[in-house]
Design a protein around this motif. Structure first.
Motif, PDB file in Angstrom:
ATOM      1  N   LEU A   1      69.388  28.834 -46.135  1.00 54.82           N
ATOM      2  CA  LEU A   1      68.528  28.756 -47.318  1.00 54.82           C
ATOM      3  C   LEU A   1      69.325  28.827 -48.609  1.00 54.82           C
ATOM      4  O   LEU A   1      68.923  28.259 -49.622  1.00 54.82           O
ATOM      5  CB  LEU A   1      67.463  29.855 -47.278  1.00 54.82           C
ATOM      6  N   ARG A   2      70.461  29.511 -48.586  1.00 55.27           N
ATOM      7  CA  ARG A   2      71.315  29.557 -49.777  1.00 55.27           C
ATOM      8  C   ARG A   2      71.880  28.172 -50.116  1.00 55.27           C
ATOM      9  O   ARG A   2      72.082  27.861 -51.276  1.00 55.27           O
ATOM     10  CB  ARG A   2      72.477  30.527 -49.576  1.00 55.27           C
ATOM     11  N   SER A   3      72.106  27.360 -49.093  1.00 54.80           N
ATOM     12  CA  SER A   3      72.777  26.085 -49.323  1.00 54.80           C
ATOM     13  C   SER A   3      71.859  24.865 -49.250  1.00 54.80           C
ATOM     14  O   SER A   3      72.296  23.761 -49.557  1.00 54.80           O
ATOM     15  CB  SER A   3      73.917  25.911 -48.313  1.00 54.80           C
ATOM     16  N   CYS A   4      70.607  25.034 -48.850  1.00 54.82           N
ATOM     17  CA  CYS A   4      69.712  23.881 -48.655  1.00 54.82           C
ATOM     18  C   CYS A   4      68.463  24.025 -49.529  1.00 54.82           C
ATOM     19  O   CYS A   4      67.540  24.780 -49.198  1.00 54.82           O
ATOM     20  CB  CYS A   4      69.330  23.758 -47.181  1.00 54.82           C
ATOM     21  N   GLU A   5      68.437  23.276 -50.605  1.00 53.83           N
ATOM     22  CA  GLU A   5      67.319  23.373 -51.538  1.00 53.83           C
ATOM     23  C   GLU A   5      65.999  22.927 -50.909  1.00 53.83           C
ATOM     24  O   GLU A   5      64.956  23.536 -51.147  1.00 53.83           O
ATOM     25  CB  GLU A   5      67.600  22.540 -52.789  1.00 53.83           C
ATOM     26  N   ALA A   6      66.035  21.884 -50.071  1.00 56.16           N
ATOM     27  CA  ALA A   6      64.804  21.384 -49.446  1.00 56.16           C
ATOM     28  C   ALA A   6      64.169  22.447 -48.559  1.00 56.16           C
ATOM     29  O   ALA A   6      62.954  22.685 -48.621  1.00 56.16           O
ATOM     30  CB  ALA A   6      65.095  20.121 -48.645  1.00 56.16           C
ATOM     31  N   CYS A   7      64.975  23.115 -47.736  1.00 53.32           N
ATOM     32  CA  CYS A   7      64.443  24.172 -46.868  1.00 53.32           C
ATOM     33  C   CYS A   7      63.992  25.378 -47.689  1.00 53.32           C
ATOM     34  O   CYS A   7      62.983  26.005 -47.375  1.00 53.32           O
ATOM     35  CB  CYS A   7      65.490  24.602 -45.835  1.00 53.32           C
ATOM     36  N   ARG A   8      64.730  25.683 -48.749  1.00 50.24           N
ATOM     37  CA  ARG A   8      64.368  26.809 -49.614  1.00 50.24           C
ATOM     38  C   ARG A   8      63.001  26.563 -50.239  1.00 50.24           C
ATOM     39  O   ARG A   8      62.152  27.452 -50.288  1.00 50.24           O
ATOM     40  CB  ARG A   8      65.451  26.980 -50.677  1.00 50.24           C
TER      41      ARG A   8
ATOM     42  N   ASP B   1      55.795  30.903 -47.693  1.00 52.82           N
ATOM     43  CA  ASP B   1      55.689  32.343 -47.925  1.00 52.82           C
ATOM     44  C   ASP B   1      56.594  32.713 -49.099  1.00 52.82           C
ATOM     45  O   ASP B   1      57.810  32.572 -49.006  1.00 52.82           O
ATOM     46  CB  ASP B   1      56.132  33.108 -46.679  1.00 52.82           C
ATOM     47  N   PRO B   2      56.018  33.160 -50.210  1.00 49.01           N
ATOM     48  CA  PRO B   2      56.827  33.482 -51.394  1.00 49.01           C
ATOM     49  C   PRO B   2      57.946  34.496 -51.140  1.00 49.01           C
ATOM     50  O   PRO B   2      58.924  34.531 -51.879  1.00 49.01           O
ATOM     51  CB  PRO B   2      55.803  34.037 -52.391  1.00 49.01           C
ATOM     52  N   LEU B   3      57.848  35.296 -50.102  1.00 48.83           N
ATOM     53  CA  LEU B   3      58.915  36.250 -49.806  1.00 48.83           C
ATOM     54  C   LEU B   3      60.225  35.558 -49.460  1.00 48.83           C
ATOM     55  O   LEU B   3      61.294  36.147 -49.579  1.00 48.83           O
ATOM     56  CB  LEU B   3      58.497  37.189 -48.674  1.00 48.83           C
ATOM     57  N   PHE B   4      60.156  34.286 -49.051  1.00 54.81           N
ATOM     58  CA  PHE B   4      61.370  33.538 -48.743  1.00 54.81           C
ATOM     59  C   PHE B   4      62.217  33.293 -49.986  1.00 54.81           C
ATOM     60  O   PHE B   4      63.387  32.951 -49.875  1.00 54.81           O
ATOM     61  CB  PHE B   4      61.045  32.205 -48.076  1.00 54.81           C
ATOM     62  N   LEU B   5      61.646  33.449 -51.160  1.00 49.21           N
ATOM     63  CA  LEU B   5      62.439  33.307 -52.377  1.00 49.21           C
ATOM     64  C   LEU B   5      63.625  34.271 -52.355  1.00 49.21           C
ATOM     65  O   LEU B   5      64.689  33.982 -52.873  1.00 49.21           O
ATOM     66  CB  LEU B   5      61.588  33.570 -53.627  1.00 49.21           C
ATOM     67  N   PHE B   6      63.441  35.421 -51.726  1.00 44.99           N
ATOM     68  CA  PHE B   6      64.491  36.424 -51.676  1.00 44.99           C
ATOM     69  C   PHE B   6      65.439  36.228 -50.507  1.00 44.99           C
ATOM     70  O   PHE B   6      66.558  36.716 -50.531  1.00 44.99           O
ATOM     71  CB  PHE B   6      63.880  37.826 -51.617  1.00 44.99           C
ATOM     72  N   ALA B   7      65.010  35.505 -49.481  1.00 42.69           N
ATOM     73  CA  ALA B   7      65.841  35.305 -48.290  1.00 42.69           C
ATOM     74  C   ALA B   7      67.091  34.505 -48.602  1.00 42.69           C
ATOM     75  O   ALA B   7      68.152  34.772 -48.068  1.00 42.69           O
ATOM     76  CB  ALA B   7      65.046  34.618 -47.186  1.00 42.69           C
ATOM     77  N   GLY B   8      66.973  33.526 -49.466  1.00 42.44           N
ATOM     78  CA  GLY B   8      68.122  32.701 -49.790  1.00 42.44           C
ATOM     79  C   GLY B   8      68.871  33.138 -51.016  1.00 42.44           C
ATOM     80  O   GLY B   8      69.852  32.524 -51.398  1.00 42.44           O
ATOM     81  N   ALA B   9      68.419  34.188 -51.624  1.00 39.11           N
ATOM     82  CA  ALA B   9      69.086  34.677 -52.828  1.00 39.11           C
ATOM     83  C   ALA B   9      70.400  35.340 -52.470  1.00 39.11           C
ATOM     84  O   ALA B   9      70.454  36.186 -51.597  1.00 39.11           O
ATOM     85  CB  ALA B   9      68.180  35.665 -53.566  1.00 39.11           C
ATOM     86  N   GLY B  10      71.421  34.921 -53.119  1.00 41.18           N
ATOM     87  CA  GLY B  10      72.716  35.554 -52.915  1.00 41.18           C
ATOM     88  C   GLY B  10      72.811  36.813 -53.747  1.00 41.18           C
ATOM     89  O   GLY B  10      71.926  37.143 -54.527  1.00 41.18           O
ATOM     90  N   THR B  11      73.869  37.512 -53.574  1.00 42.75           N
ATOM     91  CA  THR B  11      74.090  38.680 -54.399  1.00 42.75           C
ATOM     92  C   THR B  11      74.878  38.270 -55.623  1.00 42.75           C
ATOM     93  O   THR B  11      75.885  37.573 -55.525  1.00 42.75           O
ATOM     94  CB  THR B  11      74.853  39.772 -53.627  1.00 42.75           C
ATOM     95  N   ALA B  12      74.411  38.659 -56.755  1.00 42.71           N
ATOM     96  CA  ALA B  12      75.095  38.343 -58.007  1.00 42.71           C
ATOM     97  C   ALA B  12      76.066  39.464 -58.332  1.00 42.71           C
ATOM     98  O   ALA B  12      75.769  40.637 -58.091  1.00 42.71           O
ATOM     99  CB  ALA B  12      74.071  38.192 -59.129  1.00 42.71           C
ATOM    100  N   PRO B  13      77.224  39.103 -58.869  1.00 41.60           N
ATOM    101  CA  PRO B  13      78.154  40.154 -59.254  1.00 41.60           C
ATOM    102  C   PRO B  13      77.569  41.007 -60.383  1.00 41.60           C
ATOM    103  O   PRO B  13      76.863  40.500 -61.250  1.00 41.60           O
ATOM    104  CB  PRO B  13      79.392  39.394 -59.718  1.00 41.60           C
ATOM    105  N   VAL B  14      77.835  42.269 -60.338  1.00 45.29           N
ATOM    106  CA  VAL B  14      77.346  43.183 -61.363  1.00 45.29           C
ATOM    107  C   VAL B  14      78.356  43.200 -62.511  1.00 45.29           C
ATOM    108  O   VAL B  14      79.543  43.432 -62.286  1.00 45.29           O
ATOM    109  CB  VAL B  14      77.175  44.611 -60.788  1.00 45.29           C
ATOM    110  N   PRO B  15      77.891  42.944 -63.734  1.00 41.47           N
ATOM    111  CA  PRO B  15      78.810  42.957 -64.869  1.00 41.47           C
ATOM    112  C   PRO B  15      79.468  44.332 -65.036  1.00 41.47           C
ATOM    113  O   PRO B  15      78.846  45.369 -64.788  1.00 41.47           O
ATOM    114  CB  PRO B  15      77.927  42.640 -66.068  1.00 41.47           C
ATOM    115  N   THR B  16      80.697  44.330 -65.462  1.00 42.95           N
ATOM    116  CA  THR B  16      81.458  45.572 -65.638  1.00 42.95           C
ATOM    117  C   THR B  16      80.745  46.542 -66.562  1.00 42.95           C
ATOM    118  O   THR B  16      80.707  47.742 -66.300  1.00 42.95           O
ATOM    119  CB  THR B  16      82.862  45.247 -66.187  1.00 42.95           C
ATOM    120  N   GLU B  17      80.170  46.028 -67.649  1.00 38.86           N
ATOM    121  CA  GLU B  17      79.483  46.923 -68.604  1.00 38.86           C
ATOM    122  C   GLU B  17      78.267  47.591 -67.970  1.00 38.86           C
ATOM    123  O   GLU B  17      77.942  48.731 -68.286  1.00 38.86           O
ATOM    124  CB  GLU B  17      79.122  46.198 -69.901  1.00 38.86           C
TER     125      GLU B  17
END
Length: 68
Positions: free
Chosen positions: A32-39, A46-62
């Protein structure tokens, strides 16, 4: 483990009901992270799938400094 689009789509219901193995769940998320059509299809099913393909974003140093 990697899945094709069809294999991922066949697992949407099992993913939502949490009946997949950890490896299968990870493979679905990775796909799901790499396939927009499946995402798009997954999130329409199911709207919960929005989170299934979400990657982790780096946390800013500040932000880290503010927490510490």
């Amino acid at each position: 483990m990697t899945f094709s689009c069809g294999e991922v789509r066949d697992r949407f219901e099992a993913y939502g009901s949490e009946t997949l193995t950890a490896g299968e769940r990870g493979a679905v998320r990775e796909h799901l992270r790499s396939c927009e059509a499946c995402r798009e299809e997954a999130s329409a099913a199911d709207p919960l799938f929005l989170f299934a393909g979400a990657g982790t974003a780096p946390v800013p140093t500040e932000a880290t400094a503010g927490v510490l």
